[in-house]
Design a protein around this motif. Structure first.
Motif, PDB file in Angstrom:
ATOM      1  N   ALA A 169      -7.474   9.315   7.600  1.00  0.00           N
ATOM      2  CA  ALA A 169      -6.446  10.020   8.364  1.00  0.00           C
ATOM      3  C   ALA A 169      -5.101   9.309   8.315  1.00  0.00           C
ATOM      4  O   ALA A 169      -4.063   9.943   8.530  1.00  0.00           O
ATOM      5  CB  ALA A 169      -6.894  10.171   9.818  1.00  0.00           C
ATOM      6  N   ARG A 170      -5.083   8.020   8.038  1.00  0.00           N
ATOM      7  CA  ARG A 170      -3.819   7.300   7.917  1.00  0.00           C
ATOM      8  C   ARG A 170      -3.182   7.550   6.549  1.00  0.00           C
ATOM      9  O   ARG A 170      -1.964   7.510   6.401  1.00  0.00           O
ATOM     10  CB  ARG A 170      -4.041   5.805   8.129  1.00  0.00           C
ATOM     11  N   VAL A 171      -3.998   7.804   5.555  1.00  0.00           N
ATOM     12  CA  VAL A 171      -3.485   8.043   4.198  1.00  0.00           C
ATOM     13  C   VAL A 171      -3.088   9.509   4.024  1.00  0.00           C
ATOM     14  O   VAL A 171      -2.095   9.820   3.350  1.00  0.00           O
ATOM     15  CB  VAL A 171      -4.544   7.643   3.150  1.00  0.00           C
ATOM     16  N   MET A 172      -3.844  10.430   4.630  1.00  0.00           N
ATOM     17  CA  MET A 172      -3.664  11.861   4.371  1.00  0.00           C
ATOM     18  C   MET A 172      -2.253  12.371   4.643  1.00  0.00           C
ATOM     19  O   MET A 172      -1.725  13.161   3.840  1.00  0.00           O
ATOM     20  CB  MET A 172      -4.690  12.675   5.165  1.00  0.00           C
ATOM     21  N   ASP A 197       0.819  -1.208   0.000  1.00  0.00           N
ATOM     22  CA  ASP A 197       0.000   0.000   0.000  1.00  0.00           C
ATOM     23  C   ASP A 197       0.857   1.263   0.000  1.00  0.00           C
ATOM     24  O   ASP A 197       0.438   2.303  -0.514  1.00  0.00           O
ATOM     25  CB  ASP A 197      -0.943  -0.008   1.204  1.00  0.00           C
ATOM     26  N   LEU A 198       2.046   1.192   0.591  1.00  0.00           N
ATOM     27  CA  LEU A 198       2.959   2.332   0.513  1.00  0.00           C
ATOM     28  C   LEU A 198       3.353   2.615  -0.933  1.00  0.00           C
ATOM     29  O   LEU A 198       3.476   3.778  -1.342  1.00  0.00           O
ATOM     30  CB  LEU A 198       4.207   2.079   1.355  1.00  0.00           C
ATOM     31  N   VAL A 199       3.537   1.558  -1.710  1.00  0.00           N
ATOM     32  CA  VAL A 199       3.831   1.736  -3.130  1.00  0.00           C
ATOM     33  C   VAL A 199       2.659   2.430  -3.829  1.00  0.00           C
ATOM     34  O   VAL A 199       2.847   3.343  -4.641  1.00  0.00           O
ATOM     35  CB  VAL A 199       4.137   0.383  -3.798  1.00  0.00           C
ATOM     36  N   LEU A 200       1.434   2.023  -3.496  1.00  0.00           N
ATOM     37  CA  LEU A 200       0.258   2.657  -4.086  1.00  0.00           C
ATOM     38  C   LEU A 200       0.180   4.135  -3.697  1.00  0.00           C
ATOM     39  O   LEU A 200      -0.155   4.989  -4.528  1.00  0.00           O
ATOM     40  CB  LEU A 200      -1.012   1.926  -3.653  1.00  0.00           C
ATOM     41  N   VAL A 201       0.492   4.445  -2.439  1.00  0.00           N
ATOM     42  CA  VAL A 201       0.490   5.839  -1.999  1.00  0.00           C
ATOM     43  C   VAL A 201       1.491   6.646  -2.808  1.00  0.00           C
ATOM     44  O   VAL A 201       1.200   7.769  -3.253  1.00  0.00           O
ATOM     45  CB  VAL A 201       0.815   5.939  -0.492  1.00  0.00           C
ATOM     46  N   LEU A 206      -7.068   2.828  -1.428  1.00  0.00           N
ATOM     47  CA  LEU A 206      -6.366   2.990  -0.152  1.00  0.00           C
ATOM     48  C   LEU A 206      -7.313   3.340   0.988  1.00  0.00           C
ATOM     49  O   LEU A 206      -7.190   2.807   2.092  1.00  0.00           O
ATOM     50  CB  LEU A 206      -5.282   4.070  -0.294  1.00  0.00           C
ATOM     51  N   VAL A 207      -8.264   4.250   0.739  1.00  0.00           N
ATOM     52  CA  VAL A 207      -9.179   4.634   1.818  1.00  0.00           C
ATOM     53  C   VAL A 207     -10.206   3.543   2.096  1.00  0.00           C
ATOM     54  O   VAL A 207     -10.880   3.579   3.124  1.00  0.00           O
ATOM     55  CB  VAL A 207      -9.871   5.984   1.534  1.00  0.00           C
ATOM     56  N   GLN A 208     -10.339   2.585   1.180  1.00  0.00           N
ATOM     57  CA  GLN A 208     -11.156   1.420   1.465  1.00  0.00           C
ATOM     58  C   GLN A 208     -10.447   0.489   2.446  1.00  0.00           C
ATOM     59  O   GLN A 208     -11.082  -0.201   3.239  1.00  0.00           O
ATOM     60  CB  GLN A 208     -11.470   0.652   0.175  1.00  0.00           C
ATOM     61  N   ARG A 209      -9.115   0.495   2.391  1.00  0.00           N
ATOM     62  CA  ARG A 209      -8.331  -0.406   3.241  1.00  0.00           C
ATOM     63  C   ARG A 209      -7.910   0.236   4.557  1.00  0.00           C
ATOM     64  O   ARG A 209      -7.651  -0.464   5.535  1.00  0.00           O
ATOM     65  CB  ARG A 209      -7.066  -0.855   2.489  1.00  0.00           C
ATOM     66  N   HIS A 210      -7.784   1.567   4.579  1.00  0.00           N
ATOM     67  CA  HIS A 210      -7.250   2.262   5.747  1.00  0.00           C
ATOM     68  C   HIS A 210      -8.094   3.503   6.039  1.00  0.00           C
ATOM     69  O   HIS A 210      -8.740   4.039   5.135  1.00  0.00           O
ATOM     70  CB  HIS A 210      -5.799   2.703   5.501  1.00  0.00           C
TER      71      HIS A 210
END
Length: 295
Positions: A235-238, A5-9, A228-232
């Motif tokens: 506030a963790r992605v932002m 997911d870090l790669v996706l971010v 990503l926001v479906q998985r986390h």
């Protein structure tokens, strides 16, 4: 967050930061509102066949969200980017939509926040004031004003979007594209006369910028963000998304000739620092605070 997911971010960050540079290059030949219309026309081609109808009674809200975000936010943000003459200040000021969204959610939805979040909001807005006194920004103040108005419309659209039900990201992007093209073309005909007739003369650089905005920034970037926001929690992605203005600043220095002064850097740090504090407070709440308590 796992490495996958870090790669996706990072892909999202690269897609959105690169959009500042490619769009600025394209708007050397295509004026902002026509460029925005072209972006959504290209995006509508594949998505028009995939959109889902909203739930009964939600058409007015959906149309309002599409006009706020598609026409007013994107149209004004591209106009501000065109007027600014640099990539750094628009990329930073855009982040002010986060404290604006928090304030609107408090005012319209009754969502509460504690003093730490209030302090972060104040720091972000103070940062905009400090940034506004940088010579780069002072030379073109209308760019700052339009970007703040653009951010406000994004905040309004974001708050209104919370009331939409049963629409996935493909449908939301598709409806935004479909509802935005004609109003943007009308605004372009009014404010940018003759621009549409000159469009066939645009170079491959301008068309590449429009294709990038439609398919890399919108389809890929927003699509992966939705995953990503479906998985986390959001506030963790932002906090990771704060890399977008930083990378845009790097691209501006490397390829656009940006030379941010101390006021822009200090004000930018205040804006992004305030946004980061808001995100971290939201993440703390999502992890450990019962729903009835304050942020």
């Amino acid at each position: 967050m796992p490495a996958r997911d870090l790669v996706l971010v990072l892909i999202v960050v690269l897609a959105w930061a690169g959009n500042f540079l490619t769009s600025a290059l394209a708007m050397r030949e295509i004026p902002p509102f026509l460029f925005t219309a072209l972006r959504f026309a290209l995006l509508a081609l594949p998505l028009a066949w995939l959109v889902k109808r909203p739930a009964p009674g939600q058409w007015p809200r959906l149309v309002a969200v599409c006009l706020c975000i598609g026409v007013l936010h994107f149209g004004l943000s591209f106009t501000a980017l065109k007027l600014a003459g640099d990539l750094t200040s628009p990329a930073i000021v855009m982040q002010s939509y986060v404290p604006m969204t928090t304030l609107l959610a408090w005012w319209l939805l009754g969502e509460r926040f504690a003093w730490r979040t209030g302090l972060a909001i104040a720091v972000s807005f103070a940062g905009v004031l400090v940034l506004g006194f940088d010579p780069i920004v002072l030379d073109r103040p209308m760019a700052l004003v339009l970007m703040l108005i653009s951010a406000a419309f994004l905040a309004v659209g974001t708050v209104m979007m919370k009331g939409l039900r049963g629409l996935d990201v493909v449908s939301q992007q598709g409806w935004t594209a479909l509802f935005s093209v004609l109003p943007l073309l009308a605004i372009s005909a009014w404010l940018e006369p003759g621009a549409l007739a000159r469009l066939p003369q645009a170079s491959w650089v301008a068309w590449a910028g429009a294709l990038y905005a439609a398919f890399i920034s919108s389809l890929l970037g927003h699509g992966l963000y939705y995953v990503l926001v479906q998985r986390h929690p959001v506030a963790r992605v932002m906090p990771w998304l704060l890399l977008v203005p930083l990378l845009a600043m790097g691209l501006g220095i490397a390829f656009w000739g940006d030379r941010p002064g101390p006021r822009l850097l200090v004000g930018g740090a205040m804006v992004l620092g305030g946004v980061l504090l808001i995100a971290l407070r939201a993440l703390t709440r999502a992890r450990s605070v019962p729903p009835a308590e304050e942020l």
